[in-house]
Scaffold this motif. Sequence first.
Motif, PDB file in Angstrom:
ATOM      1  N   PRO A 155      -1.213 -41.741 -75.864  1.00 52.01           N
ATOM      2  CA  PRO A 155      -1.853 -41.125 -77.046  1.00 52.01           C
ATOM      3  C   PRO A 155      -1.611 -41.870 -78.348  1.00 52.01           C
ATOM      4  O   PRO A 155      -2.191 -41.509 -79.373  1.00 52.01           O
ATOM      5  N   ARG A 156      -0.773 -42.878 -78.316  1.00 50.41           N
ATOM      6  CA  ARG A 156      -0.366 -43.545 -79.561  1.00 50.41           C
ATOM      7  C   ARG A 156      -1.271 -44.692 -79.968  1.00 50.41           C
ATOM      8  O   ARG A 156      -1.083 -45.279 -81.036  1.00 50.41           O
ATOM      9  N   THR A 157      -2.225 -45.079 -79.127  1.00 54.88           N
ATOM     10  CA  THR A 157      -3.088 -46.218 -79.442  1.00 54.88           C
ATOM     11  C   THR A 157      -4.409 -46.070 -78.697  1.00 54.88           C
ATOM     12  O   THR A 157      -4.471 -45.392 -77.662  1.00 54.88           O
ATOM     13  N   LYS A 158      -5.426 -46.706 -79.232  1.00 56.57           N
ATOM     14  CA  LYS A 158      -6.730 -46.713 -78.543  1.00 56.57           C
ATOM     15  C   LYS A 158      -6.896 -47.958 -77.685  1.00 56.57           C
ATOM     16  O   LYS A 158      -7.960 -48.173 -77.084  1.00 56.57           O
ATOM     17  N   ALA A 159      -5.888 -48.813 -77.614  1.00 56.71           N
ATOM     18  CA  ALA A 159      -5.998 -50.067 -76.861  1.00 56.71           C
ATOM     19  C   ALA A 159      -6.343 -49.804 -75.393  1.00 56.71           C
ATOM     20  O   ALA A 159      -6.022 -48.754 -74.833  1.00 56.71           O
ATOM     21  N   PHE A 160      -6.979 -50.776 -74.793  1.00 58.61           N
ATOM     22  CA  PHE A 160      -7.293 -50.756 -73.358  1.00 58.61           C
ATOM     23  C   PHE A 160      -5.985 -50.984 -72.606  1.00 58.61           C
ATOM     24  O   PHE A 160      -5.258 -51.945 -72.892  1.00 58.61           O
ATOM     25  N   PHE A 161      -5.668 -50.104 -71.667  1.00 58.86           N
ATOM     26  CA  PHE A 161      -4.400 -50.209 -70.923  1.00 58.86           C
ATOM     27  C   PHE A 161      -4.651 -50.892 -69.577  1.00 58.86           C
ATOM     28  O   PHE A 161      -5.354 -50.365 -68.697  1.00 58.86           O
ATOM     29  N   ASP A 162      -4.038 -52.053 -69.430  1.00 58.08           N
ATOM     30  CA  ASP A 162      -4.210 -52.945 -68.274  1.00 58.08           C
ATOM     31  C   ASP A 162      -2.901 -52.900 -67.466  1.00 58.08           C
ATOM     32  O   ASP A 162      -1.934 -53.545 -67.844  1.00 58.08           O
ATOM     33  N   ALA A 163      -2.894 -52.112 -66.399  1.00 56.85           N
ATOM     34  CA  ALA A 163      -1.658 -51.952 -65.618  1.00 56.85           C
ATOM     35  C   ALA A 163      -1.588 -53.002 -64.514  1.00 56.85           C
ATOM     36  O   ALA A 163      -2.554 -53.190 -63.763  1.00 56.85           O
ATOM     37  N   HIS A 164      -0.458 -53.662 -64.414  1.00 59.98           N
ATOM     38  CA  HIS A 164      -0.212 -54.689 -63.396  1.00 59.98           C
ATOM     39  C   HIS A 164       0.918 -54.182 -62.515  1.00 59.98           C
ATOM     40  O   HIS A 164       2.086 -54.217 -62.911  1.00 59.98           O
TER      41      HIS A 164
END
Length: 225
Positions: free
Chosen positions: A63-72
């Motif tokens: 919830p702290r950012t609108k960045a795209f989250f890329d999980a590796h």
Amino acid sequence: MTHWSAPPPIIAPSMLKCDYGDMLREVEQLDAAQAAWFHWDVMDGHFVPNLSYGAMVIQAIRPRTKAFFDAHLMISDPAKYLDGYLKAGCDAITFHIEAVPEPTVLLQRIRAAGRKAGLAINPKTPVSAIEPYLNDCDLVLTMSVEPGFGGQKFMPEVLDKVRRLKQLVGPQTLLSIDGGIAADTIAQSAAAGCQVFVAGSAIFDEPNYTAARQNLARLAGAASR
Ligand code: DX5
Ligand code: ZN
């Protein structure tokens, strides 16, 4: 050309290298630096000889950012834990062919959940290992170090695999590279065909994330093909 959240070249800071004692400040600084993607390195101490964080930490930061989250996911059994990463709000989920030799079902589960599905290959794994599954991938991540730790030396020999992948995938599939990406290695990676550049040390060891990200993006953009 695919634009999931930002046009390539995409610099994806590797959260493995962030200051875990002050993650919210790191998030603020990355947002200020206009980092469109955050790359989350999940390690289980089994698939790789290191342990990092899991879905709970990613979910807390979501919830702290609108960045795209890329999980590796550098874990031995990604199928078992997938739901946690979906619930955490990861936008792309990448797992390793060395962990899941028959990846079709898992890639399809990720896509069915409305997320981008990725396959990663270690430096010694040939492209032929993932070639049958490329149609089920939105992203292919080529490791340019042995996975497990930040701050390792870039392995230029993996770029032959990137060049091969570039021939095999269509424009809708993003090619990502991870490990040792810095000002002296990013141009050759972009020239080989990478569009997403995971960078740990080259962002977090720098005093100014904005300048570091912009410099990497400029070098990649100038060398892209
Ligand atoms: C390695 C990780 C990388 C790593 C990158 O297993 O997947 O994302 O943290 O760090 P640098 O850029 O320092 O090589
Ligand atoms: Zn990574």
